[in-house]
Design a protein around this motif. Structure first.
Motif, PDB file in Angstrom:
ATOM      1  N   SER A   1      -4.141   1.002  -0.434  1.00  0.00           N
ATOM      2  CA  SER A   1      -4.344   2.413  -0.691  1.00  0.00           C
ATOM      3  C   SER A   1      -4.855   2.581  -2.118  1.00  0.00           C
ATOM      4  O   SER A   1      -4.276   2.051  -3.059  1.00  0.00           O
ATOM      5  CB  SER A   1      -3.024   3.152  -0.522  1.00  0.00           C
ATOM      6  OG  SER A   1      -2.993   4.255  -1.391  1.00  0.00           O
ATOM      7  N   PRO A   2      -5.930   3.332  -2.304  1.00  0.00           N
ATOM      8  CA  PRO A   2      -6.468   3.511  -3.654  1.00  0.00           C
ATOM      9  C   PRO A   2      -5.605   4.419  -4.536  1.00  0.00           C
ATOM     10  O   PRO A   2      -5.860   4.534  -5.735  1.00  0.00           O
ATOM     11  CB  PRO A   2      -7.833   4.142  -3.408  1.00  0.00           C
ATOM     12  CG  PRO A   2      -7.738   4.794  -2.067  1.00  0.00           C
ATOM     13  CD  PRO A   2      -6.717   4.030  -1.276  1.00  0.00           C
ATOM     14  N   ALA A   3      -4.564   5.026  -3.969  1.00  0.00           N
ATOM     15  CA  ALA A   3      -3.770   6.007  -4.730  1.00  0.00           C
ATOM     16  C   ALA A   3      -3.171   5.407  -6.002  1.00  0.00           C
ATOM     17  O   ALA A   3      -3.167   6.034  -7.057  1.00  0.00           O
ATOM     18  CB  ALA A   3      -2.666   6.572  -3.848  1.00  0.00           C
ATOM     19  N   VAL A   4      -2.676   4.174  -5.909  1.00  0.00           N
ATOM     20  CA  VAL A   4      -2.049   3.526  -7.066  1.00  0.00           C
ATOM     21  C   VAL A   4      -3.077   3.312  -8.170  1.00  0.00           C
ATOM     22  O   VAL A   4      -2.830   3.620  -9.334  1.00  0.00           O
ATOM     23  CB  VAL A   4      -1.429   2.170  -6.658  1.00  0.00           C
ATOM     24  CG1 VAL A   4      -0.916   1.427  -7.882  1.00  0.00           C
ATOM     25  CG2 VAL A   4      -0.290   2.399  -5.674  1.00  0.00           C
TER      26      VAL A   4
ATOM     27  N   PRO B   1       0.815  -1.217   0.000  1.00  0.00           N
ATOM     28  CA  PRO B   1       0.000   0.000   0.000  1.00  0.00           C
ATOM     29  C   PRO B   1       0.850   1.269   0.000  1.00  0.00           C
ATOM     30  O   PRO B   1       0.494   2.265  -0.599  1.00  0.00           O
ATOM     31  CB  PRO B   1      -0.798  -0.082   1.283  1.00  0.00           C
ATOM     32  CG  PRO B   1      -0.535  -1.395   1.876  1.00  0.00           C
ATOM     33  CD  PRO B   1       0.583  -2.056   1.159  1.00  0.00           C
ATOM     34  N   ASP B   2       2.013   1.195   0.662  1.00  0.00           N
ATOM     35  CA  ASP B   2       2.792   2.435   0.797  1.00  0.00           C
ATOM     36  C   ASP B   2       3.989   2.453  -0.145  1.00  0.00           C
ATOM     37  O   ASP B   2       4.939   3.176   0.067  1.00  0.00           O
ATOM     38  CB  ASP B   2       3.253   2.600   2.250  1.00  0.00           C
ATOM     39  CG  ASP B   2       3.968   1.364   2.745  1.00  0.00           C
ATOM     40  OD1 ASP B   2       4.038   0.376   1.975  1.00  0.00           O
ATOM     41  OD2 ASP B   2       4.431   1.374   3.887  1.00  0.00           O
ATOM     42  N   ARG B   3       3.962   1.632  -1.170  1.00  0.00           N
ATOM     43  CA  ARG B   3       5.116   1.582  -2.058  1.00  0.00           C
ATOM     44  C   ARG B   3       4.644   1.486  -3.506  1.00  0.00           C
ATOM     45  O   ARG B   3       3.708   0.772  -3.809  1.00  0.00           O
ATOM     46  CB  ARG B   3       5.915   0.336  -1.686  1.00  0.00           C
ATOM     47  CG  ARG B   3       7.241   0.271  -2.357  1.00  0.00           C
ATOM     48  CD  ARG B   3       8.032  -0.842  -1.722  1.00  0.00           C
ATOM     49  NE  ARG B   3       9.009  -1.343  -2.679  1.00  0.00           N
ATOM     50  CZ  ARG B   3       9.731  -2.401  -2.483  1.00  0.00           C
ATOM     51  NH1 ARG B   3       9.594  -3.098  -1.396  1.00  0.00           N
ATOM     52  NH2 ARG B   3      10.597  -2.788  -3.390  1.00  0.00           N
ATOM     53  N   ARG B   4       5.306   2.196  -4.382  1.00  0.00           N
ATOM     54  CA  ARG B   4       4.862   2.189  -5.787  1.00  0.00           C
ATOM     55  C   ARG B   4       5.110   0.836  -6.427  1.00  0.00           C
ATOM     56  O   ARG B   4       6.142   0.240  -6.215  1.00  0.00           O
ATOM     57  CB  ARG B   4       5.615   3.258  -6.589  1.00  0.00           C
ATOM     58  CG  ARG B   4       5.180   4.673  -6.256  1.00  0.00           C
ATOM     59  CD  ARG B   4       5.697   5.658  -7.281  1.00  0.00           C
ATOM     60  NE  ARG B   4       5.077   5.462  -8.584  1.00  0.00           N
ATOM     61  CZ  ARG B   4       3.849   5.853  -8.890  1.00  0.00           C
ATOM     62  NH1 ARG B   4       3.099   6.428  -7.985  1.00  0.00           N
ATOM     63  NH2 ARG B   4       3.379   5.653 -10.109  1.00  0.00           N
TER      64      ARG B   4
ATOM     65  N   ASN C   1     -13.851   2.188 -14.913  1.00  0.00           N
ATOM     66  CA  ASN C   1     -14.463   2.070 -13.578  1.00  0.00           C
ATOM     67  C   ASN C   1     -13.466   1.529 -12.562  1.00  0.00           C
ATOM     68  O   ASN C   1     -12.571   0.769 -12.908  1.00  0.00           O
ATOM     69  CB  ASN C   1     -15.651   1.102 -13.609  1.00  0.00           C
ATOM     70  CG  ASN C   1     -16.774   1.613 -14.481  1.00  0.00           C
ATOM     71  OD1 ASN C   1     -16.911   2.815 -14.689  1.00  0.00           O
ATOM     72  ND2 ASN C   1     -17.575   0.707 -14.999  1.00  0.00           N
ATOM     73  N   ILE C   2     -13.671   1.919 -11.308  1.00  0.00           N
ATOM     74  CA  ILE C   2     -12.863   1.359 -10.223  1.00  0.00           C
ATOM     75  C   ILE C   2     -13.798   0.637  -9.265  1.00  0.00           C
ATOM     76  O   ILE C   2     -14.833   1.175  -8.865  1.00  0.00           O
ATOM     77  CB  ILE C   2     -12.105   2.469  -9.461  1.00  0.00           C
ATOM     78  CG1 ILE C   2     -11.107   3.159 -10.410  1.00  0.00           C
ATOM     79  CG2 ILE C   2     -11.369   1.897  -8.258  1.00  0.00           C
ATOM     80  CD1 ILE C   2     -10.430   4.372  -9.814  1.00  0.00           C
ATOM     81  N   GLY C   3     -13.459  -0.600  -8.955  1.00  0.00           N
ATOM     82  CA  GLY C   3     -14.275  -1.382  -8.029  1.00  0.00           C
ATOM     83  C   GLY C   3     -13.434  -1.894  -6.873  1.00  0.00           C
ATOM     84  O   GLY C   3     -12.219  -1.728  -6.857  1.00  0.00           O
TER      85      GLY C   3
ATOM     86  N   SER D   1      -9.629  -2.724  -6.799  1.00  0.00           N
ATOM     87  CA  SER D   1      -8.750  -2.539  -5.658  1.00  0.00           C
ATOM     88  C   SER D   1      -9.231  -3.507  -4.570  1.00  0.00           C
ATOM     89  O   SER D   1     -10.158  -4.261  -4.778  1.00  0.00           O
ATOM     90  CB  SER D   1      -8.871  -1.087  -5.204  1.00  0.00           C
ATOM     91  OG  SER D   1      -8.176  -0.912  -3.999  1.00  0.00           O
ATOM     92  N   GLU D   2      -8.577  -3.479  -3.407  1.00  0.00           N
ATOM     93  CA  GLU D   2      -9.047  -4.252  -2.259  1.00  0.00           C
ATOM     94  C   GLU D   2      -9.078  -3.321  -1.062  1.00  0.00           C
ATOM     95  O   GLU D   2      -8.321  -2.367  -1.003  1.00  0.00           O
ATOM     96  CB  GLU D   2      -8.123  -5.448  -2.011  1.00  0.00           C
ATOM     97  CG  GLU D   2      -8.326  -6.549  -3.039  1.00  0.00           C
ATOM     98  CD  GLU D   2      -7.306  -7.679  -2.922  1.00  0.00           C
ATOM     99  OE1 GLU D   2      -6.719  -7.844  -1.841  1.00  0.00           O
ATOM    100  OE2 GLU D   2      -7.114  -8.385  -3.933  1.00  0.00           O
TER     101      GLU D   2
END
Length: 326
Positions: free
Chosen positions: A278-281, A247-250, A292-294, A273-274
């Protein structure tokens, strides 16, 4: 004489009630497995999962209270060493251990056999050692592959995430019921009745999901983890690929570029995503593509336990796919 007889009766009653008070006690590991087991033991035994909801079985460390529960259990039902590696040593000599991957009668998939896209072949086998929820070991899709190259060699290519396949779940329910009857024959009829109810409810849910998902079989999507093979197999869904990230790494740049290109070419309708990531990626990959994002939750984190719990879980999974792909 009568007093002695009544005393004997009272003593016998007390003995039988204390025997009844010691309920047959089943311990499971992850919540999705407990959703299945709790329905099979209803009215005959108790079952509880030792892992808190949403915790990854791959890097779990047993607490002393867990060890005590496992040692006191009449039956320990777990997926197997491919998933809960932390149990392998402890269960080696436990006569009450019941690992599903070691039983005949369940058609487990291998990562290779569910492979549709040869390009992802390498990370298929690699990913399976890490559960598809919050296993943050710095996977970077195709990159960073070699740093963990030796990590999964003690496992076969078996995909342990069977609970997302209703077909395999019914097979597992049959195998579990046999084990329950063997260890607790007194409640045989209750277990068989529970199995019958469970099977028909799952089959009914599958029919409903088929109606909902079959029309979407042509629509491609990407997932965070390669963890949904059983569900995708059963309902003929079109997974285009996956990327695994902390989550915290690209994630690896190559993976992101490939996915982004596919999104720009309008090949995919959705990126999943799960809840643990983090949804940022996902946002950065999908930005400007209109895709769409689910969200998919393989660990049933928010599914209410109890009667119908497993059916609620697969319906929720189905609705997540349907909502994003429509």
């Amino acid at each position: 004489m009568q007093r002695i007889t009544s005393l004997a009766c009272a003593a016998a009653l007390m003995l039988s009630s204390s025997a009844m008070a010691k309920e047959f006690n089943v311990v499971t590991t992850i919540k999705p497995l407990n959703l299945i087991v709790s329905e099979l033991v209803q009215g005959a035994a108790t079952s509880e999962a030792i892992l808190p909801p949403g915790v990854s079985p791959h890097d779990y460390a047993l607490r002393p209270s867990d060890v005590k529960k496992l040692n006191n259990a009449d039956l320990v039902i777990w997926v197997g060493p491919q998933l809960e590696t932390f149990l392998t040593k402890l269960m080696a000599d436990n006569p009450n251990s019941f690992a599903l991957t070691q039983q005949a009668g369940i058609h487990f998939l291998n990562y290779a056999s569910e492979e549709k896209d040869e390009a992802h072949h390498d990370d298929h086998d690699h990913d399976h050692d890490h559960d598809h929820d919050h296993d943050h070991e710095g996977h970077e899709g195709h990159e960073g592959h070699d740093e963990h190259a030796g990590h999964h060699h003690n496992h076969s290519g078996l995909n342990p995430h069977f609970w997302m396949g209703p077909k395999q779940t019914i097979e597992a329910a049959n195998v579990i019921t046999e084990a329950l009857i063997k260890h607790d024959p007194l409640h045989k009829n209750v277990y068989l009745a529970n199995l019958s109810t469970f099977t028909s409810e799952v089959n009914q849910a599958v029919n409903e999901l088929n109606t909902e998902l079959k029309p979407l079989s042509g629509k491609g999507y990407y997932v965070f983890h390669d963890g949904y093979g059983y569900f995708e197999h059963q309902f003929g869904l079109n997974n285009l690929g996956h990327f695994t990230v902390e989550p915290d790494r690209r994630p690896g740049a190559k993976t992101l570029i490939t996915i982004r290109k596919s999104l720009q070419d309008k090949q995919a309708y959705c990126v999943f995503s799960e809840p643990q990531f983090s949804p940022a990626v996902v946002d950065s990959v999908t930005e400007g593509t209109g895709v769409n994002i689910g969200t998919l939750d393989p660990m049933a984190t928010n599914v209410k336990e109890g009667k119908g719990g497993y059916v609620r879980f697969i319906k929720e999974l189905g609705q997540s796919f349907a909502k994003c792909l429509k």
